[in-house]
Design a protein around this motif. Sequence first.
Motif, PDB file in Angstrom:
ATOM      1  N   GLY A 143     -39.441  15.151  13.018  1.00 26.45           N
ATOM      2  CA  GLY A 143     -39.805  15.365  11.620  1.00 26.45           C
ATOM      3  C   GLY A 143     -38.609  15.726  10.764  1.00 26.45           C
ATOM      4  O   GLY A 143     -38.465  15.253   9.638  1.00 26.45           O
ATOM      5  N   LEU A 144     -37.717  16.563  11.291  1.00 24.44           N
ATOM      6  CA  LEU A 144     -36.523  16.951  10.548  1.00 24.44           C
ATOM      7  C   LEU A 144     -35.593  15.749  10.338  1.00 24.44           C
ATOM      8  O   LEU A 144     -35.041  15.565   9.255  1.00 24.44           O
ATOM      9  N   GLU A 186     -40.683  23.241  -0.410  1.00 23.05           N
ATOM     10  CA  GLU A 186     -40.961  21.812  -0.272  1.00 23.05           C
ATOM     11  C   GLU A 186     -42.461  21.557  -0.140  1.00 23.05           C
ATOM     12  O   GLU A 186     -42.974  20.587  -0.698  1.00 23.05           O
ATOM     13  N   THR A 187     -43.156  22.433   0.575  1.00 24.72           N
ATOM     14  CA  THR A 187     -44.603  22.308   0.710  1.00 24.72           C
ATOM     15  C   THR A 187     -45.273  22.438  -0.652  1.00 24.72           C
ATOM     16  O   THR A 187     -46.173  21.664  -0.991  1.00 24.72           O
ATOM     17  N   MET A 194     -49.303  18.328   8.306  1.00 23.89           N
ATOM     18  CA  MET A 194     -47.913  18.033   8.483  1.00 23.89           C
ATOM     19  C   MET A 194     -47.427  18.781   9.704  1.00 23.89           C
ATOM     20  O   MET A 194     -47.997  19.792  10.099  1.00 23.89           O
ATOM     21  N   VAL A 241     -41.106  21.713   9.694  1.00 23.29           N
ATOM     22  CA  VAL A 241     -40.308  20.644   9.095  1.00 23.29           C
ATOM     23  C   VAL A 241     -39.994  20.931   7.634  1.00 23.29           C
ATOM     24  O   VAL A 241     -38.882  20.694   7.176  1.00 23.29           O
ATOM     25  N   PHE A 242     -40.950  21.465   6.886  1.00 27.00           N
ATOM     26  CA  PHE A 242     -40.762  21.694   5.457  1.00 27.00           C
ATOM     27  C   PHE A 242     -40.725  23.177   5.135  1.00 27.00           C
ATOM     28  O   PHE A 242     -41.444  23.976   5.731  1.00 27.00           O
ATOM     29  N   GLY A 297     -35.202  10.439   4.621  1.00 25.17           N
ATOM     30  CA  GLY A 297     -36.087  10.085   3.524  1.00 25.17           C
ATOM     31  C   GLY A 297     -37.290   9.274   3.961  1.00 25.17           C
ATOM     32  O   GLY A 297     -37.954   8.667   3.144  1.00 25.17           O
ATOM     33  N   GLU A 298     -37.593   9.284   5.261  1.00 28.77           N
ATOM     34  CA  GLU A 298     -38.730   8.526   5.786  1.00 28.77           C
ATOM     35  C   GLU A 298     -39.983   9.381   5.749  1.00 28.77           C
ATOM     36  O   GLU A 298     -39.930  10.593   5.685  1.00 28.77           O
ATOM     37  N   ARG A 299     -41.152   8.732   5.845  1.00 33.33           N
ATOM     38  CA  ARG A 299     -42.431   9.418   5.813  1.00 33.33           C
ATOM     39  C   ARG A 299     -43.103   9.451   7.173  1.00 33.33           C
ATOM     40  O   ARG A 299     -44.120  10.075   7.341  1.00 33.33           O
ATOM     41  N   ARG A 337     -37.198  13.480   7.731  1.00 35.94           N
ATOM     42  CA  ARG A 337     -37.024  14.037   6.391  1.00 35.94           C
ATOM     43  C   ARG A 337     -35.598  13.812   5.901  1.00 35.94           C
ATOM     44  O   ARG A 337     -35.373  13.443   4.742  1.00 35.94           O
TER      45      ARG A 337
END
Length: 67
Positions: free
Chosen positions: A48-49, A10-11, A1, A5-6, A55-57, A52
């Motif tokens: 990435g932020l 969250e990870t 990842m 970003v996480f 709600g996208e991947r 997130r």
Amino acid sequence: MLGGVFTSEETAEIITSATVKAGSSVRVHQVKIGAWGFDAEMPRTKNGLAMRARGERRAGPDRAPAG
């Protein structure tokens, strides 16, 4: 990842949700900016932020945040 970003929490949640069978394992590797790419693009933390938040991947230049 993509790194940055996480959060740690969250990870941990990603790992927990990906580990579905007994005896399975998950390894999370956070990649530094500029050390990874896909579709001939190099994602950035801001992509990435934004991904997130929506709600996208997947992040890419067509989904990059304005500014």
